[in-house]
Write an enzyme that holds these catalytic residues in place. Sequence first.
Site, PDB file in Angstrom:
ATOM      1  N   TRP A 130      43.024  21.144  19.521  1.00  0.00           N
ATOM      2  CA  TRP A 130      42.081  20.615  18.528  1.00  0.00           C
ATOM      3  C   TRP A 130      42.452  21.215  17.159  1.00  0.00           C
ATOM      4  O   TRP A 130      42.610  22.442  17.041  1.00  0.00           O
ATOM      5  CB  TRP A 130      40.656  21.013  18.944  1.00  0.00           C
ATOM      6  CG  TRP A 130      39.591  20.598  17.986  1.00  0.00           C
ATOM      7  CD1 TRP A 130      39.460  19.384  17.378  1.00  0.00           C
ATOM      8  CD2 TRP A 130      38.483  21.396  17.547  1.00  0.00           C
ATOM      9  NE1 TRP A 130      38.345  19.377  16.586  1.00  0.00           N
ATOM     10  CE2 TRP A 130      37.729  20.598  16.663  1.00  0.00           C
ATOM     11  CE3 TRP A 130      38.063  22.692  17.803  1.00  0.00           C
ATOM     12  CZ2 TRP A 130      36.573  21.068  16.036  1.00  0.00           C
ATOM     13  CZ3 TRP A 130      36.920  23.160  17.192  1.00  0.00           C
ATOM     14  CH2 TRP A 130      36.184  22.347  16.326  1.00  0.00           C
ATOM     15  N   ASP A 211      37.417  27.382  26.014  1.00  0.00           N
ATOM     16  CA  ASP A 211      36.593  26.548  25.124  1.00  0.00           C
ATOM     17  C   ASP A 211      35.998  25.431  25.979  1.00  0.00           C
ATOM     18  O   ASP A 211      36.735  24.616  26.536  1.00  0.00           O
ATOM     19  CB  ASP A 211      37.484  25.974  24.017  1.00  0.00           C
ATOM     20  CG  ASP A 211      36.671  25.194  22.977  1.00  0.00           C
ATOM     21  OD1 ASP A 211      35.443  25.074  23.133  1.00  0.00           O
ATOM     22  OD2 ASP A 211      37.288  24.706  22.011  1.00  0.00           O
ATOM     23  N   ALA A 213      33.545  22.438  25.491  1.00  0.00           N
ATOM     24  CA  ALA A 213      32.794  21.679  24.477  1.00  0.00           C
ATOM     25  C   ALA A 213      32.283  20.348  25.012  1.00  0.00           C
ATOM     26  O   ALA A 213      31.555  19.647  24.312  1.00  0.00           O
ATOM     27  CB  ALA A 213      33.681  21.437  23.258  1.00  0.00           C
ATOM     28  N   LYS A 246      27.981  17.883  22.032  1.00  0.00           N
ATOM     29  CA  LYS A 246      28.239  16.582  22.658  1.00  0.00           C
ATOM     30  C   LYS A 246      27.328  16.323  23.838  1.00  0.00           C
ATOM     31  O   LYS A 246      26.792  15.234  23.983  1.00  0.00           O
ATOM     32  CB  LYS A 246      29.690  16.487  23.129  1.00  0.00           C
ATOM     33  CG  LYS A 246      30.682  17.294  22.339  1.00  0.00           C
ATOM     34  CD  LYS A 246      31.169  16.600  21.100  1.00  0.00           C
ATOM     35  CE  LYS A 246      31.919  17.597  20.246  1.00  0.00           C
ATOM     36  NZ  LYS A 246      32.709  17.023  19.200  1.00  0.00           N
TER      37      LYS A 246
HETATM   38  C1  LMR Z   1      36.420  16.183  17.172  1.00  0.00           C
HETATM   39  O1  LMR Z   1      37.382  16.755  17.681  1.00  0.00           O
HETATM   40  O2  LMR Z   1      36.507  15.071  16.644  1.00  0.00           O
HETATM   41  C2  LMR Z   1      35.074  16.842  17.214  1.00  0.00           C
HETATM   42  O3  LMR Z   1      35.142  18.032  17.912  1.00  0.00           O
HETATM   43  C3  LMR Z   1      34.435  16.948  15.878  1.00  0.00           C
HETATM   44  C4  LMR Z   1      35.082  17.953  14.978  1.00  0.00           C
HETATM   45  O4  LMR Z   1      34.342  18.778  14.430  1.00  0.00           O
HETATM   46  O5  LMR Z   1      36.295  17.940  14.785  1.00  0.00           O
END
Ligand code: LMR
Length: 396
Positions: A130, A211, A213, A246
């Site tokens: 991410w 993590d 999420a 989420k």
């Molecule tokens: C994403 O990956 O789109 C979400 O986790 C929102 C973000 O804050 O990036």
Amino acid sequence: MFEHLDLLAPDPILGLMAAFRADSDPRKVDLGVGVYRDEGGETPVMQAVRAAERDVLEHQTTKTYVAPAGNAAFNEAVGRLVLGEGHAALSGGRVRVVQAPGGCGALRLGAELIRAAAPNAVVYVSSPTWANHVPLLSGSGLVLERYPYFDSATGGVAFDAMMGALDVLPPRSVVLLHASCHNPTGADLGEDQWRQVLSLIRRRGLLPFVDIAYQGLGGGLAEDAFAPRLLCAELPEALVAVSCSKNFGLYRERVGALLSLSQTGAQADAALSHLVRIARGLYSMPPDHGAAIVARILGSGLREQWERELAAMRGRILALRAEAARALAAVCPHRDFGHIVRQRGMFSYLGIDKDAVRRLREQHHVYMTDDSRINIAGLRHENIAYFAAAVAKAIG
Ligand code: LMR
């Protein structure tokens, strides 16, 4: 003082969100930011959340400060939600939970704790990971490195390459692992692979930083938490960053938590004392409203309703995965999009190049990040055919 500051490019995910909002074309499709959407394209407030929120508003008697560690009922409930009722690390008194401003806040708290304990520790993140993991973790001063993770040929995990890379890390290296619903690829490890990761971590003396999420949006509440449950049952130490954005749909309320597992209760208390000191120095205290809602849901009859709503969201994502793969196969018979069905959670990598992503955005009003990550939950039964046809045109 500020005259030398350059104008920065927008955040890759949040910038896309703004561009989508500014697009007035009625056909536009938002597959960018990872938020759940229903068939009407809305991100609704869950019914269980609404009911708990009413309850909180009705019964709240003060707005005075809570504490740097946040809401105690929330912390206890989240520990049990993630690790499971009766988990040995919880009953053994080795886990401490600190509420944080979202999963982001939890990740930063964890990084700061690592920095306090081992300033030279290196954190290894999956390649890809991410985008926001990088500033969140390295902002603490820790050095970040990458380990191979995604196999673009199969759309799955490059497990041998990943294990090979982790197997040469020096002891006390930190490995950031996505518990489930890997962001951005949607490619997850299976249970047997997690067991192999556990043995490797134990053998090499690494610290897992998990993590989580998307608990409940992949295979189920227990299935998606398999990794933290296993690692915290078997290892002396671990960190788990939790997001309630989420699975409770509480995005803007910023609700998350950091779980820290230590070898003994005394060491757990010492870690907690550092975490509250770090929280106090960063933001003093987390916002209470969302955490109070989660605590109400998990500690009342609303839990059942919440689980039902979550299961419906999960089911919708799975159905969209199957439908999107079918629609793409029909218009792009020379490409294999079967990985979309095998991947889990909100995201999949489409596997198309940057230029095609740009053409999709500019010519067809279909928005996704440059790496071709799509938010499956942003699709709708009524626009899947349009989406698939646009992809076919964009890849030529
Ligand atoms: C994403 O990956 O789109 C979400 O986790 C929102 C973000 O804050 O990036």
